[in-house]
Design an enzyme around this catalytic site. Sequence first.
Site, short mmCIF file in Angstrom:
data_model
loop_
_atom_site.label_atom_id
_atom_site.label_comp_id
_atom_site.label_asym_id
_atom_site.label_seq_id
_atom_site.Cartn_x
_atom_site.Cartn_y
_atom_site.Cartn_z
N GLU A 22 12.02 -9.95 -54.55
CA GLU A 22 11.21 -9.30 -53.51
C GLU A 22 10.21 -10.28 -52.90
O GLU A 22 9.92 -10.22 -51.70
CB GLU A 22 10.45 -8.11 -54.09
CG GLU A 22 11.31 -7.00 -54.60
CD GLU A 22 10.47 -5.91 -55.23
OE1 GLU A 22 10.30 -4.86 -54.57
OE2 GLU A 22 9.98 -6.11 -56.35
N TYR A 54 -8.10 1.90 -32.49
CA TYR A 54 -6.93 1.87 -33.38
C TYR A 54 -6.28 0.49 -33.36
O TYR A 54 -5.67 0.08 -34.34
CB TYR A 54 -5.93 2.98 -33.07
CG TYR A 54 -5.30 2.94 -31.71
CD1 TYR A 54 -4.22 2.11 -31.45
CD2 TYR A 54 -5.76 3.76 -30.69
CE1 TYR A 54 -3.64 2.08 -30.19
CE2 TYR A 54 -5.18 3.73 -29.44
CZ TYR A 54 -4.13 2.89 -29.19
OH TYR A 54 -3.55 2.86 -27.96
N LEU A 72 1.96 -2.34 -54.78
CA LEU A 72 1.56 -1.61 -53.57
C LEU A 72 0.14 -1.06 -53.72
O LEU A 72 -0.59 -0.94 -52.74
CB LEU A 72 2.54 -0.47 -53.28
CG LEU A 72 3.95 -0.89 -52.88
CD1 LEU A 72 4.79 0.35 -52.59
CD2 LEU A 72 3.94 -1.82 -51.69
N GLU A 73 -0.25 -0.73 -54.94
CA GLU A 73 -1.61 -0.25 -55.19
C GLU A 73 -2.63 -1.30 -54.77
O GLU A 73 -3.68 -0.97 -54.20
CB GLU A 73 -1.80 0.07 -56.69
CG GLU A 73 -1.02 1.27 -57.17
CD GLU A 73 0.41 0.96 -57.59
OE1 GLU A 73 1.03 1.83 -58.23
OE2 GLU A 73 0.93 -0.14 -57.30
N LYS A 99 7.16 1.13 -49.39
CA LYS A 99 8.23 0.13 -49.37
C LYS A 99 9.51 0.88 -49.06
O LYS A 99 9.86 1.86 -49.72
CB LYS A 99 8.35 -0.54 -50.74
CG LYS A 99 9.44 -1.60 -50.81
CD LYS A 99 9.55 -2.18 -52.21
CE LYS A 99 8.30 -2.95 -52.55
NZ LYS A 99 8.42 -3.68 -53.83
#
Length: 117
Positions: A22, A54, A72-73, A99
């Site tokens: 990955e 934005y 991801l955390e 993901k």
Amino acid sequence: MKTSIQIDNIRFYAYHGVMEQEQIVGNHFTVSILLEADVVKATATDELDETISYADVCDVVKEEMEIPSKLLEHVAGRIYRRLRSTFPKITALEVKVYKLNPPGCGEAERAGVILRD
């Protein structure tokens, strides 16, 4: 009047993951942001400085997504903290990082993390 700004499914190609593959090959990710802030004045004045752009939020998210992480955390936490520190008008925040087609999950569409207060 309660006001929110929402940005859904910003798409990225990035190199987040625990597995070495990955980190080398990368994967597709999406990020969604929901923030609450007192931007009521912008509804009357039509002035950008009365709201949170934005586009500026997306720039912060993009910069954080470019930094590889195993978890991801960790990515979501960096985005969350950076948005909070960059835009003091934010009173509540939700950050979703997904993901797409995660390895090791069979036919899962996505796996992700949601941080919110």
